[in-house]
Scaffold this motif. Structure first.
Motif, PDB file in Angstrom:
ATOM      1  N   LEU A 199      61.282 -36.004 -47.455  1.00  0.00           N
ATOM      2  CA  LEU A 199      62.205 -35.343 -49.027  1.00  0.00           C
ATOM      3  C   LEU A 199      61.224 -36.641 -50.049  1.00  0.00           C
ATOM      4  CD1 LEU A 199      65.512 -34.359 -48.180  1.00  0.00           C
ATOM      5  CD2 LEU A 199      63.021 -32.981 -49.079  1.00  0.00           C
ATOM      6  N   SER A 200      60.879 -38.152 -49.504  1.00  0.00           N
ATOM      7  CA  SER A 200      60.568 -39.172 -50.465  1.00  0.00           C
ATOM      8  C   SER A 200      58.912 -39.027 -50.946  1.00  0.00           C
ATOM      9  CB  SER A 200      60.954 -40.158 -49.738  1.00  0.00           C
ATOM     10  OG  SER A 200      61.092 -41.440 -50.763  1.00  0.00           O
ATOM     11  N   ARG A 201      58.231 -39.047 -50.040  1.00  0.00           N
ATOM     12  CA  ARG A 201      57.151 -38.784 -49.956  1.00  0.00           C
ATOM     13  C   ARG A 201      57.055 -36.923 -50.502  1.00  0.00           C
ATOM     14  NH1 ARG A 201      56.416 -39.579 -43.694  1.00  0.00           N
ATOM     15  NH2 ARG A 201      55.731 -37.259 -44.044  1.00  0.00           N
ATOM     16  N   GLU A 202      57.576 -36.281 -50.953  1.00  0.00           N
ATOM     17  CA  GLU A 202      57.069 -35.243 -51.660  1.00  0.00           C
ATOM     18  C   GLU A 202      57.365 -35.892 -53.554  1.00  0.00           C
ATOM     19  OE1 GLU A 202      59.226 -32.223 -49.866  1.00  0.00           O
ATOM     20  OE2 GLU A 202      57.645 -31.652 -48.489  1.00  0.00           O
ATOM     21  N   LEU A 203      58.790 -36.615 -53.214  1.00  0.00           N
ATOM     22  CA  LEU A 203      59.184 -37.494 -54.537  1.00  0.00           C
ATOM     23  C   LEU A 203      58.327 -37.922 -55.557  1.00  0.00           C
ATOM     24  CD1 LEU A 203      61.059 -36.824 -56.873  1.00  0.00           C
ATOM     25  CD2 LEU A 203      62.416 -38.637 -55.500  1.00  0.00           C
ATOM     26  N   GLN A 204      57.188 -38.791 -54.544  1.00  0.00           N
ATOM     27  CA  GLN A 204      56.331 -39.561 -54.846  1.00  0.00           C
ATOM     28  C   GLN A 204      55.241 -38.471 -55.678  1.00  0.00           C
ATOM     29  OE1 GLN A 204      55.279 -42.263 -52.247  1.00  0.00           O
ATOM     30  NE2 GLN A 204      58.387 -43.360 -52.594  1.00  0.00           N
ATOM     31  N   VAL A 205      54.872 -37.090 -55.035  1.00  0.00           N
ATOM     32  CA  VAL A 205      54.145 -36.504 -55.001  1.00  0.00           C
ATOM     33  C   VAL A 205      54.325 -36.389 -56.560  1.00  0.00           C
ATOM     34  CG1 VAL A 205      52.138 -34.767 -55.303  1.00  0.00           C
ATOM     35  CG2 VAL A 205      52.671 -36.688 -52.974  1.00  0.00           C
ATOM     36  N   LEU A 206      55.452 -35.508 -56.215  1.00  0.00           N
ATOM     37  CA  LEU A 206      55.646 -35.328 -57.733  1.00  0.00           C
ATOM     38  C   LEU A 206      56.356 -35.494 -58.967  1.00  0.00           C
ATOM     39  CD1 LEU A 206      58.400 -33.516 -56.864  1.00  0.00           C
ATOM     40  CD2 LEU A 206      56.060 -32.029 -57.374  1.00  0.00           C
ATOM     41  N   ASP A 207      56.409 -37.786 -58.945  1.00  0.00           N
ATOM     42  CA  ASP A 207      56.854 -38.448 -59.987  1.00  0.00           C
ATOM     43  C   ASP A 207      54.969 -38.490 -60.573  1.00  0.00           C
ATOM     44  OD1 ASP A 207      58.804 -37.944 -59.702  1.00  0.00           O
ATOM     45  OD2 ASP A 207      58.864 -40.340 -58.872  1.00  0.00           O
ATOM     46  N   GLY A 208      53.446 -39.095 -59.655  1.00  0.00           N
ATOM     47  CA  GLY A 208      52.598 -39.059 -59.545  1.00  0.00           C
ATOM     48  C   GLY A 208      51.709 -37.538 -60.558  1.00  0.00           C
ATOM     49  N   ALA A 209      52.655 -36.417 -60.217  1.00  0.00           N
ATOM     50  CA  ALA A 209      52.360 -35.319 -61.409  1.00  0.00           C
ATOM     51  C   ALA A 209      51.978 -35.447 -62.704  1.00  0.00           C
ATOM     52  CB  ALA A 209      52.114 -34.069 -60.373  1.00  0.00           C
ATOM     53  N   ASN A 210      52.939 -35.498 -62.355  1.00  0.00           N
ATOM     54  CA  ASN A 210      53.919 -35.472 -64.366  1.00  0.00           C
ATOM     55  C   ASN A 210      53.520 -36.694 -65.250  1.00  0.00           C
ATOM     56  OD1 ASN A 210      56.784 -33.918 -63.606  1.00  0.00           O
ATOM     57  ND2 ASN A 210      58.212 -34.965 -62.701  1.00  0.00           N
ATOM     58  N   ILE A 211      53.514 -38.004 -64.228  1.00  0.00           N
ATOM     59  CA  ILE A 211      52.608 -39.070 -64.464  1.00  0.00           C
ATOM     60  C   ILE A 211      50.645 -38.558 -65.957  1.00  0.00           C
ATOM     61  CG2 ILE A 211      51.743 -41.400 -64.738  1.00  0.00           C
ATOM     62  CD1 ILE A 211      53.566 -41.840 -63.009  1.00  0.00           C
ATOM     63  N   GLN A 212      50.528 -37.981 -64.335  1.00  0.00           N
ATOM     64  CA  GLN A 212      48.639 -37.300 -65.185  1.00  0.00           C
ATOM     65  C   GLN A 212      48.858 -36.322 -66.421  1.00  0.00           C
ATOM     66  OE1 GLN A 212      47.145 -36.368 -61.241  1.00  0.00           O
ATOM     67  NE2 GLN A 212      47.005 -37.790 -60.196  1.00  0.00           N
ATOM     68  N   SER A 213      50.076 -35.047 -66.071  1.00  0.00           N
ATOM     69  CA  SER A 213      49.992 -34.210 -66.877  1.00  0.00           C
ATOM     70  C   SER A 213      50.746 -35.416 -68.258  1.00  0.00           C
ATOM     71  CB  SER A 213      51.203 -33.195 -66.936  1.00  0.00           C
ATOM     72  OG  SER A 213      51.770 -32.427 -67.459  1.00  0.00           O
ATOM     73  N   ILE A 214      51.282 -35.896 -68.104  1.00  0.00           N
ATOM     74  CA  ILE A 214      51.670 -36.405 -69.743  1.00  0.00           C
ATOM     75  C   ILE A 214      50.290 -37.774 -70.224  1.00  0.00           C
ATOM     76  CG2 ILE A 214      52.884 -38.583 -70.561  1.00  0.00           C
ATOM     77  CD1 ILE A 214      54.937 -38.069 -68.692  1.00  0.00           C
ATOM     78  N   MET A 215      49.716 -38.284 -69.391  1.00  0.00           N
ATOM     79  CA  MET A 215      48.177 -38.604 -69.933  1.00  0.00           C
ATOM     80  C   MET A 215      47.309 -38.304 -70.601  1.00  0.00           C
ATOM     81  SD  MET A 215      48.115 -41.770 -66.887  1.00  0.00           S
ATOM     82  CE  MET A 215      46.631 -42.311 -67.357  1.00  0.00           C
ATOM     83  N   ALA A 216      47.043 -36.695 -69.713  1.00  0.00           N
ATOM     84  CA  ALA A 216      46.251 -36.068 -69.797  1.00  0.00           C
ATOM     85  C   ALA A 216      46.820 -34.851 -71.636  1.00  0.00           C
ATOM     86  CB  ALA A 216      46.565 -34.631 -69.457  1.00  0.00           C
ATOM     87  N   SER A 217      47.860 -35.218 -72.242  1.00  0.00           N
ATOM     88  CA  SER A 217      48.286 -34.185 -73.042  1.00  0.00           C
ATOM     89  C   SER A 217      48.160 -35.440 -74.190  1.00  0.00           C
ATOM     90  CB  SER A 217      49.687 -33.648 -72.975  1.00  0.00           C
ATOM     91  OG  SER A 217      50.850 -35.004 -72.574  1.00  0.00           O
ATOM     92  N   GLU A 218      48.217 -36.818 -73.950  1.00  0.00           N
ATOM     93  CA  GLU A 218      47.818 -38.144 -75.326  1.00  0.00           C
ATOM     94  C   GLU A 218      47.513 -37.115 -75.902  1.00  0.00           C
ATOM     95  OE1 GLU A 218      45.919 -42.716 -75.477  1.00  0.00           O
ATOM     96  OE2 GLU A 218      45.843 -41.371 -73.745  1.00  0.00           O
ATOM     97  N   LYS A 219      45.903 -36.742 -76.678  1.00  0.00           N
ATOM     98  CA  LYS A 219      45.200 -36.738 -77.824  1.00  0.00           C
ATOM     99  C   LYS A 219      45.683 -35.504 -77.892  1.00  0.00           C
ATOM    100  CE  LYS A 219      40.876 -34.034 -78.707  1.00  0.00           C
ATOM    101  NZ  LYS A 219      39.390 -32.996 -78.068  1.00  0.00           N
ATOM    102  N   GLN A 220      46.577 -34.013 -77.879  1.00  0.00           N
ATOM    103  CA  GLN A 220      47.587 -33.164 -78.471  1.00  0.00           C
ATOM    104  C   GLN A 220      48.684 -33.889 -79.458  1.00  0.00           C
ATOM    105  OE1 GLN A 220      46.663 -33.005 -75.334  1.00  0.00           O
ATOM    106  NE2 GLN A 220      45.499 -30.752 -75.454  1.00  0.00           N
ATOM    107  N   VAL A 221      49.439 -35.519 -78.523  1.00  0.00           N
ATOM    108  CA  VAL A 221      50.293 -36.008 -79.608  1.00  0.00           C
ATOM    109  C   VAL A 221      49.243 -36.827 -80.696  1.00  0.00           C
ATOM    110  CG1 VAL A 221      51.779 -37.882 -78.941  1.00  0.00           C
ATOM    111  CG2 VAL A 221      51.609 -36.497 -77.081  1.00  0.00           C
ATOM    112  N   ASN A 222      48.308 -36.985 -80.653  1.00  0.00           N
ATOM    113  CA  ASN A 222      47.969 -37.796 -81.872  1.00  0.00           C
ATOM    114  C   ASN A 222      48.235 -36.412 -83.080  1.00  0.00           C
ATOM    115  OD1 ASN A 222      47.775 -40.290 -80.073  1.00  0.00           O
ATOM    116  ND2 ASN A 222      45.858 -40.241 -79.589  1.00  0.00           N
TER     117      ASN A 222
END
Length: 904
Positions: A199-222
């Motif tokens: 469960l811990s490994r799956e949670l880390q995978v989900l957290d990494g996916a969330n961080i990548q999604s946030i970084m991909a949306s920087e242009k839209q934020v500007n």
């Protein structure tokens, strides 16, 4: 405690979608300890509701039950009693104050701390915490709803300190998700650590996916930030425009405020004007008296019908103006005070004028009535006038003057009297007193003259001749009592002409009285009562209508004397000379009637005394008539003046009646018989017959029949006793003859009159008559065949000694030859001669009035035949075949008795 907490959560709060946050074991202060639990709970659904629930064990002790719940928002004060010392007591102030004692101070503090935190989080209204330590009220970081854990052993915490222990079961959806997750991992149950690592490994995978999604949306934020900057600039421009518009509207607002204030003042002025106009119209409509009414009150004609009507209407209008219910503040107005003073002056002026006029009317009517009374009775009082012609002229004038015209004239003022009663009771009371004074004097004159005429009609004498007694009988009155004591039994030839003791009781001789005289008295007495009754009723009705008083209601509690008079209780409710205290209008009517007619009762008593003096039998007539009139008056109004007055007089009449009966019995006891003449029918026996016949005719269908029945019982007992007394004292007449004749007469009288209450006495009289007839027959007949009777007595004696009847003839003294000698001494001629002497003897004993001679003679004949048959029977039994017979037969006896009776 944890186990109890889990049990309460499972059994009580989970079914109600509630979570248990804190619990304390308590009991009520000052009472027998009955432990219960106070629980702090929140609902699982939004909006969150915080409650405090009281839970207690059931009576059986096997489960818990919810007893009462309070909303935390209703809690006003929490009083911990002492902030320094440890104290398990605390108070909770809801609508009422609840005093509790916790099982320990720690539990109390934990519970109060929980309440404080729930108050800080969920309630806008802050609860007052009194006597609570500051350590328990430390501020904690706000705990969001999401931060409250749902695990069974997790708790709501802030910092390092445990805030609230929370236990929460998984709901159905959470259970389903965990089951799906566990099914996807084979080691979920067998190897919990491997499952947790996965469960811990799956949670880390989900957290990494969330961080990548946030970084991909920087242009839209500007781009979004640039748009926000442009929007802020537009907002600044709009604010500038709005500021200019606000300055423009501010001036308009000031103008509108001024206009609104002006309109408000105008509306307020109009409202005040309307209210003022309403008050003025009210005062004008209700306190303005028409000029016509004022003129009528000041100058109206109180003598004419039209003027009386105008004054009545004006007086009613004035009363309405004076009695108007003023509104608050009206009595402060000068105009109102002046108008009220004017009304008061008008009332005083008209009341004086009305009282003066009515007094004049009273005086005028009183004078007029006295003149009529004077003209009516003038000839009776003229000296030297022929009294007999005066009596003849006024023989049909036994009537009281009619006051209807006076009443009719006065009733026109009835409404004005009602007005005067309600406005000026002093003048009303003065008029009432004046009316009673005038009327009492007038009625006294009229009633006395009326009773004087009645007495003249009763006695047949005038006022002048009354000075010398009734029909010159004053000489008899003194000697009548002694003559009664010397009453003796006279011979049958002159007995019916003898003066009757019953009639003599009235101190008058029997020759002066007859049925016509009694009928005349009865008619006069009835006429007197018939004249008085409508007079009193008419006056009482007039008083009620004219003086506006209530009547025809029975008034309890006014009796001052009560007397039992056999037929019922007659109440003396007043004394004619003493006025009753006025406790009501009904009492006032009665008091006025007592004063106006104070002479009626004395005059009636005098008339009753005169009637009793003329003839004591008149008490019978008076009792019947008076009882009927009392009964009629009581049916109309039991407490009226007429009813009570007639009731009082009825007491006197009943006393006279009882006295009459007592005198009859006393005179029976005083009767003495003559030693020289035979007794015959005793005077009081004949007089009882006369009394009973008269009483039956008088009391037919009368209301007080019971009084007569009691009198009958007393009289007949007296008659029985005194008949026997006279019979025992009789020397010339045999006792059996006196008893036989008088009881036969009594029996015949009772049989003819059929008096139901004397049925037993009638049977007793018949029995006494029969017994004494038989006794007299046996005694008088004796032994007409004396020697023959002695002979057969000897025969019967031998048989009684044991000698057989057929052997008696062999006895020397009773053989056949001796029998024939005795029989030869009684030939038919001697027998007839003995019977003739017996008949003369019986005729000498008996009186002619009762006509019992033939009855007695027939009884003697039967007795003689009985003796003859007895002798024949002895001859047949004791001298059989001897051929010896009597020298006369039964037919000879019948012929002898018949011829003797016919010859006399």
């Amino acid at each position: 405690m944890t186990a109890i907490k889990h049990a309460l959560q499972r059994d009580i709060f989970t079914p109600n979608d509630e979570r248990l946050l804190s619990i304390v074991n308590v009991c009520k202060a000052g009472k027998k300890k009955k432990n219960c639990f106070l629980c702090a709970t929140v609902t699982t659904e939004r909006p969150v509701q915080v409650k405090m629930v009281k839970v207690k064990k059931s009576d059986k002790g096997d489960f818990y039950k919810r007893q009462i719940a309070w909303a935390l928002r209703d809690l006003a004060v929490v009083d911990a009693k002492d902030a320094i010392k440890e104290n398990p007591e605390f108070d909770l102030h809801f609508e009422k104050i609840y005093k509790w004692v916790a099982s320990s101070t720690a539990e109390k503090n934990a519970f109060i701390s929980c309440i404080w935190k729930l108050n800080q989080r969920y309630l806008r209204k802050k609860i007052d915490f009194v006597n609570v330590s500051s350590q328990l009220l430390e501020e904690l970081p706000k705990v969001t709803e999401e931060s409250v854990p749902s695990g069974e052993n997790q708790s709501v915490t802030g910092g390092d300190e445990e805030v609230v222990d929370v236990y929460q079961e998984l709901n159905a959806r959470e259970e389903q998700d965990i089951e799906i997750m566990m099914e996807g991992c084979e080691c979920a149950i067998s190897n919990a650590e491997a499952f947790a690592e996965r469960l811990s490994r799956e949670l880390q995978v989900l957290d990494g996916a969330n961080i990548q999604s946030i970084m991909a949306s920087e242009k839209q934020v500007n781009i979004l930030m640039k748009l926000l900057d442009e929007a802020l600039k537009e907002v600044d421009q709009i604010e500038l425009k709005l500021s200019s518009y606000e300055e423009m509207l501010q001036s308009v607002k000031e103008q509108m405020d001024q206009i609104s204030e002006s309109n408000h003042l105008i509306h307020l002025s109009n409202t005040n004007n309307v209210k003022l106009l309403s008050e003025i119209e009210f005062l004008v409509n209700h306190m303005d008296l028409a000029k016509g009414h004022i003129k009528a009150l000041q100058e109206g004609d109180l003598a004419s019908s039209r003027g009386i009507e105008a004054c009545t209407n004006a007086a009613d209008a004035l009363l309405q103006c004076m009695n108007v219910a003023l509104r608050p503040g009206h009595d402060m107005l000068l105009a109102v005070k002046q108008q009220q003073q004017r009304f008061s002056d008008l009332r005083e002026h008209f009341a004086r004028r009305l009282a003066s006029h009515l007094n004049n009317v009273f005086v005028q009517q009183f004078t007029q009535a006295l003149l009529q009374l004077y003209n009516r009775s003038y000839f009776l009082s003229v000296p030297g006038h022929d009294q007999s012609s005066t009596l003849a002229q006024h023989s049909v004038e036994l009537a009281l003057p009619n006051h209807h015209p006076f009443h009719r004239d006065l009733l026109r003022y009835a409404k004005l009297m009602e007005w005067l009663k309600s406005t000026d009771y002093g003048k009303y009371e003065g008029l009432t007193k004046n009316y009673m004074d005038y009327l009492s004097r007038l009625y006294e004159r009229e009633i006395k003259d009326f009773f004087e005429v009645a007495k003249i009609k009763m006695t047949g004498t005038t006022k002048e001749s009354k000075k010398f007694g009734l029909h010159g009988s004053s000489g008899k009155l003194t000697g009548s009592t002694s003559s009664l004591n010397k009453l003796s039994v006279q011979s049958s030839g002159n007995r019916r002409s003898q003066s009757s003791s019953l009639l003599d009781m009235g101190n008058m001789s029997a020759s002066d009285l007859d049925v016509a005289d009694r009928t005349k008295f009865d008619k006069i007495f009835e006429q007197v009562l018939s004249e008085l009754e409508p007079l009193c009723l008419a006056e009482q009705d007039f008083i009620s209508k004219f003086f506006k008083l209530q009547q025809h209601q029975s008034m309890p509690g006014t009796m001052t004397e009560a007397e039992d008079v056999d037929g019922g209780t007659l109440s003396r409710q007043h004394n004619a000379g003493a006025p009753l205290p006025v406790s009501s209008e009904k009492d006032m009517i009665r008091q006025m009637m007592i004063k106006i007619f104070r002479c009626i009762e004395p005059e009636l008593n005098n008339l009753i005394a005169l009637g009793d003096k003329i003839d004591s039998f008149n008490s019978l007539y008076m009792l019947v008539k008076m009882s009927h009139h009392v009964w009629t008056a009581q049916n109309v109004d039991p407490a009226s003046f007429l009813s009570t007055t007639l009731g009082n007089v009825l007491v006197t009449v009943k006393r006279n009646f009882d006295k009459c009966i007592s005198n009859q019995i006393r005179q029976m006891e005083e009767v003495k018989i003559s030693k020289k003449s035979k007794v015959g029918i005793l005077p009081f026996v004949a007089e009882f017959e006369e009394f009973a016949g008269l009483a039956e005719s008088i009391f037919k269908n009368a209301e007080r029949r019971g009084d007569l029945d009691k009198a009958y019982t007393k009289l007949i007992r007296g008659v029985f006793v005194n008949v026997e007394k006279v019979a025992n004292e009789s020397q010339k007449t045999p006792r059996d003859v006196v008893m036989m004749e008088n009881f036969h007469h009594i029996f015949a009288t009772l049989s003819r009159l059929k008096i139901s209450c004397l049925e037993a006495e009638k049977k007793e009289a018949k029995q006494k008559y029969t017994d004494h007839l038989q006794s007299y027959v046996i005694y008088s007949l004796g032994q007409p065949l004396e020697k023959l009777n002695h002979f057969f007595e000897g025969v019967e004696a031998r048989v009684a000694q044991g000698i057989r009847e057929e052997e008696v003839s062999y006895q020397l003294a009773f053989n056949k030859q001796e029998l024939r000698k005795v029989i030869k001494e009684y030939p038919g001629k001697e027998v007839k001669k003995g019977l003739d002497n017996l008949y003369k003897k019986v005729d000498k004993h008996l009186c002619e009035e009762e006509n019992l001679l033939q009855v007695v003679w027939h009884s003697m004949q039967d007795e003689f035949i009985r003796q003859y048959k007895h002798f024949e029977g002895l001859i047949a039994r004791c001298y059989p075949g001897s051929g010896v017979t009597m020298e006369f037969t039964i037919q000879d006896i019948l012929d002898y008795c018949s011829s003797i009776a016919q010859s006399h």
